[in-house]
Scaffold this active site. Structure first.
Site, PDB file in Angstrom:
ATOM      1  N   HIS A   1      57.890  29.856 -25.399  1.00  0.00           N
ATOM      2  CA  HIS A   1      59.044  30.691 -25.050  1.00  0.00           C
ATOM      3  C   HIS A   1      60.214  30.561 -26.019  1.00  0.00           C
ATOM      4  O   HIS A   1      61.230  31.217 -25.847  1.00  0.00           O
ATOM      5  CB  HIS A   1      59.535  30.347 -23.644  1.00  0.00           C
ATOM      6  CG  HIS A   1      60.255  29.025 -23.596  1.00  0.00           C
ATOM      7  ND1 HIS A   1      59.582  27.842 -23.449  1.00  0.00           N
ATOM      8  CD2 HIS A   1      61.559  28.707 -23.722  1.00  0.00           C
ATOM      9  CE1 HIS A   1      60.456  26.844 -23.476  1.00  0.00           C
ATOM     10  NE2 HIS A   1      61.665  27.337 -23.641  1.00  0.00           N
TER      11      HIS A   1
HETATM   12  C1  UD1 Z   1      66.371  28.499 -21.464  1.00  0.00           C
HETATM   13  C2  UD1 Z   1      66.977  27.335 -22.253  1.00  0.00           C
HETATM   14  C3  UD1 Z   1      65.855  26.544 -22.907  1.00  0.00           C
HETATM   15  C4  UD1 Z   1      64.782  26.149 -21.905  1.00  0.00           C
HETATM   16  C5  UD1 Z   1      64.282  27.400 -21.191  1.00  0.00           C
HETATM   17  C6  UD1 Z   1      63.219  27.074 -20.166  1.00  0.00           C
HETATM   18  C7  UD1 Z   1      69.196  27.712 -23.247  1.00  0.00           C
HETATM   19  C8  UD1 Z   1      69.928  27.990 -24.494  1.00  0.00           C
HETATM   20  N1  UD1 Z   1      67.861  27.805 -23.312  1.00  0.00           N
HETATM   21  O1  UD1 Z   1      65.795  29.386 -22.420  1.00  0.00           O
HETATM   22  O2  UD1 Z   1      66.418  25.364 -23.464  1.00  0.00           O
HETATM   23  O3  UD1 Z   1      63.722  25.510 -22.578  1.00  0.00           O
HETATM   24  O4  UD1 Z   1      65.395  28.023 -20.555  1.00  0.00           O
HETATM   25  O5  UD1 Z   1      62.773  28.201 -19.500  1.00  0.00           O
HETATM   26  O6  UD1 Z   1      69.816  27.436 -22.236  1.00  0.00           O
HETATM   27  N2  UD1 Z   1      64.916  35.770 -17.877  1.00  0.00           N
HETATM   28  C9  UD1 Z   1      64.349  36.407 -16.807  1.00  0.00           C
HETATM   29  N3  UD1 Z   1      64.316  35.756 -15.615  1.00  0.00           N
HETATM   30  C10 UD1 Z   1      64.819  34.509 -15.454  1.00  0.00           C
HETATM   31  C11 UD1 Z   1      65.391  33.869 -16.576  1.00  0.00           C
HETATM   32  C12 UD1 Z   1      65.418  34.512 -17.782  1.00  0.00           C
HETATM   33  O7  UD1 Z   1      63.874  37.534 -16.903  1.00  0.00           O
HETATM   34  O8  UD1 Z   1      64.766  33.956 -14.340  1.00  0.00           O
HETATM   35  C13 UD1 Z   1      64.979  36.463 -19.184  1.00  0.00           C
HETATM   36  C14 UD1 Z   1      66.426  36.746 -19.556  1.00  0.00           C
HETATM   37  O9  UD1 Z   1      66.800  37.996 -19.177  1.00  0.00           O
HETATM   38  C15 UD1 Z   1      66.454  36.557 -21.053  1.00  0.00           C
HETATM   39  C16 UD1 Z   1      65.281  35.652 -21.345  1.00  0.00           C
HETATM   40  O10 UD1 Z   1      64.469  35.593 -20.173  1.00  0.00           O
HETATM   41  O11 UD1 Z   1      66.267  37.770 -21.707  1.00  0.00           O
HETATM   42  C17 UD1 Z   1      65.729  34.304 -21.738  1.00  0.00           C
HETATM   43  O12 UD1 Z   1      66.475  33.615 -20.732  1.00  0.00           O
HETATM   44  P1  UD1 Z   1      67.604  32.553 -21.126  1.00  0.00           P
HETATM   45  O13 UD1 Z   1      68.122  31.861 -19.940  1.00  0.00           O
HETATM   46  O14 UD1 Z   1      68.591  33.202 -22.013  1.00  0.00           O
HETATM   47  O15 UD1 Z   1      66.894  31.519 -22.047  1.00  0.00           O
HETATM   48  P2  UD1 Z   1      65.434  30.902 -22.052  1.00  0.00           P
HETATM   49  O16 UD1 Z   1      64.678  31.460 -23.189  1.00  0.00           O
HETATM   50  O17 UD1 Z   1      64.786  30.937 -20.701  1.00  0.00           O
END
Ligand code: UD1
Length: 366
Positions: free
Chosen positions: A211
């Site tokens: 991811h």
């Molecule tokens: C975050 C953490 C990362 C961790 C990861 C585990 C930061 C900078 N990054 O990254 O360290 O390893 O979580 O999962 O804090 N999204 C959904 N549903 C959700 C959550 C996210 O659809 O419940 C989508 C969001 O819209 C976004 C993408 O996933 O586009 C990324 O989510 P985000 O929280 O920004 O970072 P992660 O890549 O999950």
């Protein structure tokens, strides 16, 4: 004494769960009604499969406070959390804020607490990848500068914090709370039927999680990853629970998937632990899975150029393959051909880290 623990993203929940249990236990033993522990969920992760299922699996109470921050750019997400968390701290005025790991919620809440003069405990302090293109590295560096208690999981963390000039009296080598959760929930994971559900045989399949933005934010790279997994699926069944960030790009491509490559939604803690324990090989770019696989003695290939958890490579089952997928395939074939790394369990990864952390916090607060 009032403590607020912050959780926001998936890898936070299994780190706060053992601390919460220990605080509840200590409060019951000492009859200390004056010890209050509140859980604040920032809402950084909000999907059922990225958040709520973990509260059930880890027997965590419903969060006392929910900030509903959601997604956004780094600045937007961090800022939304800060604005909402400041209101919470001004109302609750806790004695201590506990933050874990390295996600945006960790730094956002630390910044707010520090400016209000509220003490901060950082659990999983001192880890460094020395790669500032990773958002998590920035979050780690800054949180450690702000924290009053720095609880460290592996010896490299002690060296890093000393090198950065953190005063010795703030640093505590307490072990790994994520391993506390693993030890506690392993018996439950052993009862899971998730391997049968996916038609997998123990120690005869490959488990994949990817991811990191550097691996999955370009559709081109996601295409190459799927083609590598298609090729591994010729040798073993491959199970890939797909993170929402990764799914967005998979959905954009019209990919042909080998029937032995199973793509599925993110899984809960107990089922994923069962899969980790039963995999022949794990291919990942996660931080926590490098540690869980080392503890369980399962072969792990990390698709990154660096790791902030060097002990998993030095004495564990982890191999750092880099992001070149040809190299990842070579390493994977090496494992599937039977060349396994042996491992020692890192010091203090014994299931009792939360006890040590809570003892230090309560002793100091007297
Ligand atoms: C975050 C953490 C990362 C961790 C990861 C585990 C930061 C900078 N990054 O990254 O360290 O390893 O979580 O999962 O804090 N999204 C959904 N549903 C959700 C959550 C996210 O659809 O419940 C989508 C969001 O819209 C976004 C993408 O996933 O586009 C990324 O989510 P985000 O929280 O920004 O970072 P992660 O890549 O999950």
């Amino acid at each position: 004494m009032k403590i607020i623990s912050v959780v926001g993203a998936r890898p936070n929940f299994m780190k706060i769960a053992p601390i919460h249990k220990e605080l509840v236990k200590q409060s019951a033993i000492s009859g200390q009604h004056s010890l209050r522990h509140l859980i604040c969920h920032t809402g950084q992760h909000y999907d059922e499969k990225m958040s709520r299922i973990f509260f059930e699996d880890l027997e965590l109470p419903k969060p006392d406070i929910y900030l509903g921050a959601g997604s956004g750019s780094h600045a937007e997400q961090t800022a939304k959390i800060m604005v909402e968390f400041e209101k919470v701290l001004l109302t609750e005025m806790p004695d201590l804020v506990i933050v874990v790991g390295d996600v945006n919620s960790t730094i956002a809440c630390s910044l707010v607490a520090a400016k209000l003069g509220i003490k901060i405990a950082h659990v999983e302090a001192g880890l460094r990848s020395f790669d500032r293109t990773m958002p998590e590295e920035i979050n780690r560096l800054l949180t450690d500068q702000l924290a009053d208690y720095l609880f460290v999981t592996e010896k490299s963390g002690l060296d890093n914090l000393r090198r950065e000039g953190i005063p010795e009296e703030k640093i505590f080598f307490t072990g790994n709370v994520m391993i506390d959760s693993l030890v506690h929930y392993l018996p439950k994971a052993d009862k899971s039927n998730i391997t049968e559900y996916f038609g997998l045989s123990p120690l005869d399949f490959v488990l994949v999680t990817l991811h990191r933005p550097s691996n999955v934010d370009s559709p081109d790279n996601v295409g190459k990853i799927i083609s590598l997994l298609n090729s591994l699926a010729e040798k073993r069944k491959v199970l890939f629970p797909v993170h929402p960030r990764t799914k967005k790009n998979i959905d954009k491509l019209n990919l042909t998937i080998n029937p032995d490559l199973i793509l599925t939604e993110p899984l809960g803690y107990i089922d994923f632990l069962s899969l980790t324990k039963n995999a022949e090989l794990i291919i990942t770019d996660s931080g926590g899975i490098q540690e869980e696989s080392t503890y369980l003695g399962i072969q792990c290939i990390t698709v990154r150029d660096n790791t902030e958890r060097p002990v998993t490579v030095e004495i564990g089952t982890n191999r750092l393959a880099g992001t070149n997928l040809a190299q990842v395939e070579l390493e994977a074939m090496d494992v599937l051909n039977g060349r396994a790394k042996k491992r020692k369990i890192p010091e203090l990864w014994d299931g009792h880290a939360a006890e040590r952390i809570v003892e230090i916090i309560l002793k100091d607060k007297g």
